[in-house]
Enzyme design. Structure first.
Site, mmCIF file in Angstrom:
data_model
loop_
_atom_site.group_PDB
_atom_site.id
_atom_site.type_symbol
_atom_site.label_atom_id
_atom_site.label_comp_id
_atom_site.label_asym_id
_atom_site.label_seq_id
_atom_site.Cartn_x
_atom_site.Cartn_y
_atom_site.Cartn_z
ATOM 1 N N GLY A 39 -5.277 -7.312 5.683
ATOM 2 C CA GLY A 39 -4.122 -6.841 6.436
ATOM 3 C C GLY A 39 -4.176 -7.362 7.861
ATOM 4 N N GLY B 119 -6.749 4.192 3.624
ATOM 5 C CA GLY B 119 -5.813 4.956 4.441
ATOM 6 C C GLY B 119 -5.330 4.183 5.648
ATOM 7 N N PHE B 120 -6.178 3.271 6.148
ATOM 8 C CA PHE B 120 -5.805 2.585 7.388
ATOM 9 C C PHE B 120 -6.298 1.138 7.386
ATOM 10 C CE2 PHE B 120 -4.330 6.419 9.334
ATOM 11 C CZ PHE B 120 -5.113 7.425 8.767
ATOM 12 N N GLY B 121 -5.584 0.288 8.106
ATOM 13 C CA GLY B 121 -6.045 -1.079 8.305
ATOM 14 C C GLY B 121 -6.974 -1.146 9.504
ATOM 15 N N ASP C 236 -10.736 -5.116 -0.911
ATOM 16 C CA ASP C 236 -9.713 -4.722 0.045
ATOM 17 C C ASP C 236 -10.317 -3.849 1.135
ATOM 18 O OD1 ASP C 236 -6.636 -2.737 -0.317
ATOM 19 O OD2 ASP C 236 -7.560 -3.749 1.400
ATOM 20 N N GLY C 237 -10.273 -4.421 2.358
ATOM 21 C CA GLY C 237 -10.693 -3.595 3.488
ATOM 22 C C GLY C 237 -11.719 -4.303 4.355
ATOM 23 N N HIS D 281 -0.608 -1.051 -4.735
ATOM 24 C CA HIS D 281 -1.842 -0.267 -4.735
ATOM 25 C C HIS D 281 -1.470 1.177 -4.495
ATOM 26 C CE1 HIS D 281 -5.912 0.493 -2.444
ATOM 27 N NE2 HIS D 281 -5.862 1.149 -3.586
ATOM 28 N N ASP E 8 0.829 -1.202 0.000
ATOM 29 C CA ASP E 8 0.000 0.000 0.000
ATOM 30 C C ASP E 8 0.862 1.250 0.000
ATOM 31 O OD1 ASP E 8 -2.114 -1.856 2.065
ATOM 32 O OD2 ASP E 8 -2.740 -0.997 0.152
HETATM 33 C C1 DX5 Z 1 -6.464 0.442 3.431
HETATM 34 C C2 DX5 Z 1 -5.484 -0.442 2.689
HETATM 35 C C3 DX5 Z 1 -5.833 -1.875 2.905
HETATM 36 C C4 DX5 Z 1 -5.674 -2.260 4.349
HETATM 37 C C5 DX5 Z 1 -6.527 -3.451 4.637
HETATM 38 O O1 DX5 Z 1 -6.335 1.736 2.974
HETATM 39 O O2 DX5 Z 1 -5.511 -0.182 1.305
HETATM 40 O O3 DX5 Z 1 -5.032 -2.739 2.103
HETATM 41 O O4 DX5 Z 1 -4.317 -2.529 4.621
HETATM 42 O O5 DX5 Z 1 -6.420 -3.711 6.022
HETATM 43 P P1 DX5 Z 1 -7.570 -4.564 6.734
HETATM 44 O O6 DX5 Z 1 -7.597 -5.892 6.028
HETATM 45 O O7 DX5 Z 1 -7.087 -4.662 8.164
HETATM 46 O O8 DX5 Z 1 -8.858 -3.810 6.580
#
Ligand code: DX5
Length: 218
Positions: free
Chosen positions: A200, A145-147, A178-179, A69, A38
Protein backbone atom coordinates in the site's frame (compact mmCIF):
# COMPACT_ATOMS: atom_id res chain seq x y z
CA UNK A 1 3.22 -26.06 -10.24
CA UNK A 2 1.77 -22.65 -10.97
CA UNK A 3 3.75 -20.10 -13.01
CA UNK A 4 5.71 -18.41 -10.25
CA UNK A 5 6.28 -15.00 -11.83
CA UNK A 6 6.06 -12.32 -9.17
CA UNK A 7 2.86 -10.28 -9.14
CA UNK A 8 2.40 -6.90 -7.45
CA UNK A 9 -0.99 -5.95 -6.02
CA UNK A 10 -1.17 -2.34 -4.81
CA UNK A 11 -3.50 -2.03 -1.82
CA UNK A 12 -5.87 0.91 -2.26
CA UNK A 13 -6.00 1.49 1.49
CA UNK A 14 -3.05 3.87 1.06
CA UNK A 15 -4.48 5.56 -2.05
CA UNK A 16 -5.97 9.06 -2.12
CA UNK A 17 -9.63 8.17 -1.53
CA UNK A 18 -10.70 11.58 -2.85
CA UNK A 19 -9.37 10.41 -6.26
CA UNK A 20 -9.72 6.65 -6.00
CA UNK A 21 -10.58 6.00 -9.64
CA UNK A 22 -7.67 8.07 -10.88
CA UNK A 23 -5.35 6.30 -8.44
CA UNK A 24 -6.39 2.88 -9.69
CA UNK A 25 -5.91 3.98 -13.32
CA UNK A 26 -2.49 5.34 -12.37
CA UNK A 27 -1.22 2.12 -10.81
CA UNK A 28 -2.64 0.12 -13.71
CA UNK A 29 -0.64 2.32 -16.09
CA UNK A 30 2.34 1.90 -13.77
CA UNK A 31 2.31 -1.87 -14.21
CA UNK A 32 0.26 -3.24 -11.33
CA UNK A 33 -0.88 -6.83 -11.81
CA UNK A 34 -3.88 -6.83 -9.45
CA UNK A 35 -5.71 -4.21 -7.40
CA UNK A 36 -6.14 -5.17 -3.77
CA UNK A 37 -9.28 -3.84 -2.14
CA UNK A 38 -9.35 -3.89 1.66
CA UNK A 39 -12.84 -4.25 3.11
CA UNK A 40 -12.93 -3.66 6.86
CA UNK A 41 -15.93 -3.70 9.21
CA UNK A 42 -14.63 -2.15 12.44
CA UNK A 43 -15.25 -5.47 14.23
CA UNK A 44 -12.77 -8.03 12.90
CA UNK A 45 -10.23 -5.19 12.57
CA UNK A 46 -10.15 -1.78 14.33
CA UNK A 47 -10.90 0.21 11.16
CA UNK A 48 -13.79 0.73 8.74
CA UNK A 49 -13.19 1.15 5.00
CA UNK A 50 -15.28 0.21 1.99
CA UNK A 51 -17.92 -2.23 0.78
CA UNK A 52 -19.35 -3.68 -2.45
CA UNK A 53 -20.40 -0.25 -3.78
CA UNK A 54 -16.77 0.83 -4.11
CA UNK A 55 -15.83 -2.48 -5.76
CA UNK A 56 -18.66 -1.89 -8.24
CA UNK A 57 -17.34 1.60 -8.99
CA UNK A 58 -13.76 0.39 -9.42
CA UNK A 59 -14.91 -2.45 -11.67
CA UNK A 60 -15.79 0.23 -14.27
CA UNK A 61 -12.35 1.81 -13.94
CA UNK A 62 -9.95 -1.09 -14.47
CA UNK A 63 -9.69 -4.44 -16.20
CA UNK A 64 -7.11 -5.65 -13.68
CA UNK A 65 -8.21 -8.43 -11.32
CA UNK A 66 -9.90 -6.99 -8.23
CA UNK A 67 -8.47 -8.87 -5.27
CA UNK A 68 -10.92 -8.28 -2.44
CA UNK A 69 -9.60 -8.94 1.07
CA UNK A 70 -12.48 -9.29 3.50
CA UNK A 71 -11.37 -8.27 6.97
CA UNK A 72 -14.91 -8.63 8.25
CA UNK A 73 -17.00 -10.85 10.48
CA UNK A 74 -19.95 -12.78 8.98
CA UNK A 75 -18.17 -12.81 5.63
CA UNK A 76 -20.60 -15.42 4.21
CA UNK A 77 -23.37 -12.80 4.36
CA UNK A 78 -21.39 -10.42 2.11
CA UNK A 79 -19.53 -12.72 -0.31
CA UNK A 80 -22.38 -12.70 -2.88
CA UNK A 81 -22.51 -8.89 -2.92
CA UNK A 82 -18.76 -8.57 -3.45
CA UNK A 83 -18.91 -11.22 -6.17
CA UNK A 84 -21.78 -9.40 -7.90
CA UNK A 85 -19.93 -6.09 -7.57
CA UNK A 86 -17.08 -7.48 -9.69
CA UNK A 87 -14.48 -9.03 -7.40
CA UNK A 88 -12.27 -11.59 -9.15
CA UNK A 89 -10.64 -12.98 -6.03
CA UNK A 90 -12.34 -13.01 -2.64
CA UNK A 91 -10.22 -13.71 0.41
CA UNK A 92 -11.70 -14.41 3.83
CA UNK A 93 -9.97 -14.72 7.19
CA UNK A 94 -9.60 -18.13 8.79
CA UNK A 95 -10.03 -16.41 12.17
CA UNK A 96 -13.39 -14.91 11.16
CA UNK A 97 -15.01 -17.90 9.42
CA UNK A 98 -16.19 -20.72 11.72
CA UNK A 99 -17.37 -22.68 8.65
CA UNK A 100 -14.39 -21.94 6.42
CA UNK A 101 -14.95 -24.85 4.05
CA UNK A 102 -18.47 -23.55 3.38
CA UNK A 103 -17.19 -19.97 2.87
CA UNK A 104 -14.60 -21.13 0.33
CA UNK A 105 -17.18 -23.29 -1.46
CA UNK A 106 -19.53 -20.30 -1.67
CA UNK A 107 -16.84 -18.11 -3.28
CA UNK A 108 -16.08 -20.80 -5.86
CA UNK A 109 -19.76 -21.50 -6.55
CA UNK A 110 -20.01 -17.82 -7.48
CA UNK A 111 -17.23 -18.32 -10.04
CA UNK A 112 -14.56 -16.41 -8.15
CA UNK A 113 -11.10 -17.42 -6.97
CA UNK A 114 -11.07 -18.26 -3.28
CA UNK A 115 -8.41 -17.06 -0.87
CA UNK A 116 -7.90 -17.62 2.83
CA UNK A 117 -5.86 -15.26 4.98
CA UNK A 118 -4.25 -15.78 8.38
CA UNK A 119 -2.93 -13.13 10.74
CA UNK A 120 0.69 -13.04 11.87
CA UNK A 121 0.15 -15.04 15.08
CA UNK A 122 -2.19 -17.62 13.51
CA UNK A 123 -0.54 -20.99 12.93
CA UNK A 124 -0.06 -22.22 9.37
CA UNK A 125 -1.55 -25.54 10.50
CA UNK A 126 -4.99 -23.89 10.61
CA UNK A 127 -4.92 -24.13 6.80
CA UNK A 128 -4.11 -27.86 6.72
CA UNK A 129 -7.64 -28.96 5.83
CA UNK A 130 -8.51 -26.12 3.45
CA UNK A 131 -5.22 -25.54 1.62
CA UNK A 132 -6.18 -28.06 -1.06
CA UNK A 133 -9.42 -26.25 -1.81
CA UNK A 134 -8.22 -22.67 -2.29
CA UNK A 135 -6.58 -20.65 -5.06
CA UNK A 136 -4.65 -18.28 -2.81
CA UNK A 137 -3.24 -18.16 0.70
CA UNK A 138 -2.69 -14.66 2.11
CA UNK A 139 -0.14 -14.52 4.92
CA UNK A 140 -0.54 -11.25 6.81
CA UNK A 141 2.79 -9.71 7.75
CA UNK A 142 1.15 -6.99 9.86
CA UNK A 143 -1.80 -7.01 12.22
CA UNK A 144 -4.55 -5.99 9.79
CA UNK A 145 -6.39 -2.69 9.90
CA UNK A 146 -3.93 -0.04 8.78
CA UNK A 147 -1.28 0.70 6.19
CA UNK A 148 2.23 1.93 6.90
CA UNK A 149 3.12 -0.67 9.54
CA UNK A 150 6.36 -2.66 9.75
CA UNK A 151 6.63 -6.20 8.41
CA UNK A 152 6.60 -8.85 11.14
CA UNK A 153 9.62 -11.07 10.31
CA UNK A 154 8.08 -14.36 11.48
CA UNK A 155 5.75 -14.12 8.46
CA UNK A 156 8.74 -14.96 6.25
CA UNK A 157 9.31 -18.30 7.99
CA UNK A 158 5.60 -19.01 7.65
CA UNK A 159 5.87 -18.32 3.91
CA UNK A 160 8.88 -20.62 3.57
CA UNK A 161 6.95 -23.45 5.27
CA UNK A 162 3.88 -22.87 3.13
CA UNK A 163 5.97 -22.79 -0.04
CA UNK A 164 7.47 -26.17 0.88
CA UNK A 165 4.01 -27.63 1.57
CA UNK A 166 2.64 -26.30 -1.72
CA UNK A 167 5.60 -27.81 -3.58
CA UNK A 168 5.35 -31.19 -1.81
CA UNK A 169 1.60 -31.41 -2.42
CA UNK A 170 1.82 -30.03 -5.98
CA UNK A 171 -0.69 -27.30 -5.13
CA UNK A 172 -1.38 -24.64 -7.78
CA UNK A 173 -1.58 -22.00 -5.09
CA UNK A 174 -0.76 -18.30 -5.11
CA UNK A 175 1.12 -17.36 -1.96
CA UNK A 176 0.40 -13.74 -1.13
CA UNK A 177 1.87 -11.56 1.60
CA UNK A 178 0.46 -8.27 2.81
CA UNK A 179 1.78 -5.69 5.19
CA UNK A 180 4.98 -3.70 5.51
CA UNK A 181 6.35 -4.81 2.15
CA UNK A 182 8.88 -2.29 0.80
CA UNK A 183 11.61 -2.25 -1.86
CA UNK A 184 14.11 -2.92 0.94
CA UNK A 185 12.50 -6.21 2.01
CA UNK A 186 10.81 -7.34 -1.21
CA UNK A 187 13.68 -9.65 -2.20
CA UNK A 188 13.40 -11.44 1.16
CA UNK A 189 9.63 -11.76 0.70
CA UNK A 190 10.05 -13.21 -2.82
CA UNK A 191 12.84 -15.45 -1.57
CA UNK A 192 10.49 -16.90 1.05
CA UNK A 193 8.28 -18.22 -1.75
CA UNK A 194 5.73 -15.39 -1.95
CA UNK A 195 4.60 -14.79 -5.54
CA UNK A 196 1.98 -12.06 -4.95
CA UNK A 197 3.25 -9.02 -3.05
CA UNK A 198 0.66 -6.62 -1.67
CA UNK A 199 1.90 -3.11 -0.99
CA UNK A 200 0.00 0.00 0.00
CA UNK A 201 2.24 2.77 1.28
CA UNK A 202 5.27 1.54 -0.70
CA UNK A 203 3.32 2.23 -3.91
CA UNK A 204 0.86 5.02 -3.18
CA UNK A 205 3.38 6.79 -0.96
CA UNK A 206 5.95 6.82 -3.77
CA UNK A 207 6.45 9.73 -6.17
CA UNK A 208 6.89 7.27 -9.07
CA UNK A 209 4.36 4.40 -8.98
CA UNK A 210 6.02 2.51 -11.85
CA UNK A 211 9.43 2.58 -10.19
CA UNK A 212 7.91 1.44 -6.90
CA UNK A 213 6.06 -1.46 -8.52
CA UNK A 214 9.11 -2.46 -10.52
CA UNK A 215 11.31 -2.43 -7.41
CA UNK A 216 8.87 -4.74 -5.60
CA UNK A 217 8.71 -7.16 -8.53
CA UNK A 218 12.52 -7.43 -8.62
C1 DX5 B 1 -3.66 -3.83 6.28
C2 DX5 B 1 -4.13 -4.03 4.86
C3 DX5 B 1 -2.96 -3.98 3.93
C4 DX5 B 1 -2.32 -2.62 3.94
C5 DX5 B 1 -0.90 -2.75 3.49
O1 DX5 B 1 -4.68 -4.19 7.14
O2 DX5 B 1 -4.77 -5.27 4.70
O3 DX5 B 1 -3.33 -4.31 2.60
O4 DX5 B 1 -3.04 -1.75 3.10
O5 DX5 B 1 -0.31 -1.47 3.61
P1 DX5 B 1 1.28 -1.35 3.70
O6 DX5 B 1 1.81 -1.98 2.44
O7 DX5 B 1 1.51 0.14 3.77
O8 DX5 B 1 1.71 -2.09 4.93
Amino acid sequence: MKDRSTLVAPSILSADFARLGDEVRAVERAGADWIQVDAMDGHFVPNITIGPLVVEALRKVTRLPLDVHLMIENADDYIPAFAKAGADIITVHQEACPHLNRSVALIRELGKKAGVSINPATALETLDFIIGDIDLALLMSVNPGFGGQSLIPSALEKARRLSRIAHERHLALDIQMDGGIKPENAAAVRGAGVNVLVAGSAVFGASDYAAAISSLRG
